[in-house]
Design a protein around this motif. Structure first.
Motif, PDB file in Angstrom:
ATOM      1  N   ASN A 191      40.231  44.361  41.616  1.00 31.65           N
ATOM      2  CA  ASN A 191      38.879  44.408  41.059  1.00 31.65           C
ATOM      3  C   ASN A 191      37.837  43.797  41.988  1.00 31.65           C
ATOM      4  OD1 ASN A 191      39.555  41.708  40.864  1.00 31.65           O
ATOM      5  ND2 ASN A 191      38.626  41.443  38.846  1.00 31.65           N
ATOM      6  N   ASP A 194      34.594  45.748  41.982  1.00 32.80           N
ATOM      7  CA  ASP A 194      33.846  45.624  40.734  1.00 32.80           C
ATOM      8  C   ASP A 194      33.107  44.289  40.653  1.00 32.80           C
ATOM      9  OD1 ASP A 194      34.641  48.131  39.339  1.00 32.80           O
ATOM     10  OD2 ASP A 194      36.630  47.264  39.546  1.00 32.80           O
ATOM     11  N   VAL A 195      33.752  43.228  41.123  1.00 31.19           N
ATOM     12  CA  VAL A 195      33.116  41.908  41.083  1.00 31.19           C
ATOM     13  C   VAL A 195      31.859  41.901  41.943  1.00 31.19           C
ATOM     14  CG1 VAL A 195      33.379  39.487  41.730  1.00 31.19           C
ATOM     15  CG2 VAL A 195      35.244  40.673  40.559  1.00 31.19           C
ATOM     16  N   THR A 198      29.064  44.144  40.456  1.00 33.14           N
ATOM     17  CA  THR A 198      28.368  43.520  39.328  1.00 33.14           C
ATOM     18  C   THR A 198      27.311  42.535  39.832  1.00 33.14           C
ATOM     19  OG1 THR A 198      30.289  43.750  37.865  1.00 33.14           O
ATOM     20  CG2 THR A 198      28.665  42.067  37.280  1.00 33.14           C
ATOM     21  N   GLN A 199      27.688  41.715  40.803  1.00 35.63           N
ATOM     22  CA  GLN A 199      26.741  40.751  41.367  1.00 35.63           C
ATOM     23  C   GLN A 199      25.581  41.464  42.053  1.00 35.63           C
ATOM     24  OE1 GLN A 199      29.452  38.719  43.958  1.00 35.63           O
ATOM     25  NE2 GLN A 199      30.216  37.341  42.363  1.00 35.63           N
TER      26      GLN A 199
END
Length: 224
Positions: A191, A194-195, A198-199
């Motif tokens: 992930n 994805d992390v 998102t940030q």
């Protein structure tokens, strides 16, 4: 982009042949040099997408070859392949222009993946400034503005945004992002993307400019 061409500079004959054979089996075109002088000559007359360079060459330190390339303005990605595993040696390599560092002994699959990742970075267009709506990505200065406001991004966030902006309007897969933006061998199924995404979306603010293409990856385009 045509067939990717790699120069391997390794004075250990069996190892050099093994590395060249492994890269050729992975689809690369490979030239082989046995010392500093031969590598320097081949670089002068050929265009390479990546250099794989041993440090302990019979006529000099491979790092001197890398330093000379950088001083001449050549930005060809370089992977150092060496038995010198001390932290100081690795830091010295990066400080003098190396892009990646693999310590002997190594797995051929890992070396191939790292060479492929370095070569993918070369596919980014040469344009230094990309504008997408009110988003401006300044590559040389590593600055990003949205609606005139300077954003503070981490190196990883900037790398992801830089790649999306370079391919604006096209879908960038998760695998492409991992291979281009992560030097460690991150798993495509993890992930990590994805992390960071998102940030990055949070910092870019509204209206959203990055779109998820379900099951494929991401794309960036001006909001309607």
């Amino acid at each position: 982009m045509g067939q990717v061409r790699v120069l391997v500079c390794e004075d250990d004959l069996p190892l050099g042949d093994e590395v060249a054979a492994g890269l050729r089996a992975a689809g690369f075109a490979v030239d082989l040099a046995r010392d500093y002088a031969e590598a320097d000559l081949k670089i002068a007359v050929n265009r390479y997408d990546c250099l794989v360079v041993d440090r302990g060459l019979p006529d000099g330190d491979g790092l001197d070859l890398v330093r000379a390339q950088r001083e001449s303005g050549r930005r060809t990605p370089v992977l150092m392949l060496t038995a010198r595993d001390a932290l100081a040696d690795r830091l010295d390599g990066f400080a003098n222009g190396a892009d990646d560092y693999v310590v002997k002994p190594f797995a051929m699959d890992e070396l191939t993946a790292r060479v492929r990742a370095l070569c993918r970075r070369q596919e980014l267009p040469a344009s230094t400034r990309t504008e997408i709506g009110d988003l401006v990505v300044d590559r040389p200065r590593r600055r990003v503005h949205r609606d005139g406001v300077l954003l503070t991004l981490t190196p990883k966030e900037f790398g992801v945004l830089e790649m999306l902006a370079a391919r604006a309007g096209s879908v960038v897969t998760r695998t492409d992002l991992i291979e281009c933006c992560w030097d460690e061998m991150a798993e495509p199924a993890s992930n990590v993307v994805d992390v960071v995404m998102t940030q990055l979306r949070r910092k870019l603010g509204d209206p959203p400019i990055i779109e998820t293409v379900r099951g494929v990856g991401f794309t960036i385009a001006p909001p309607p």
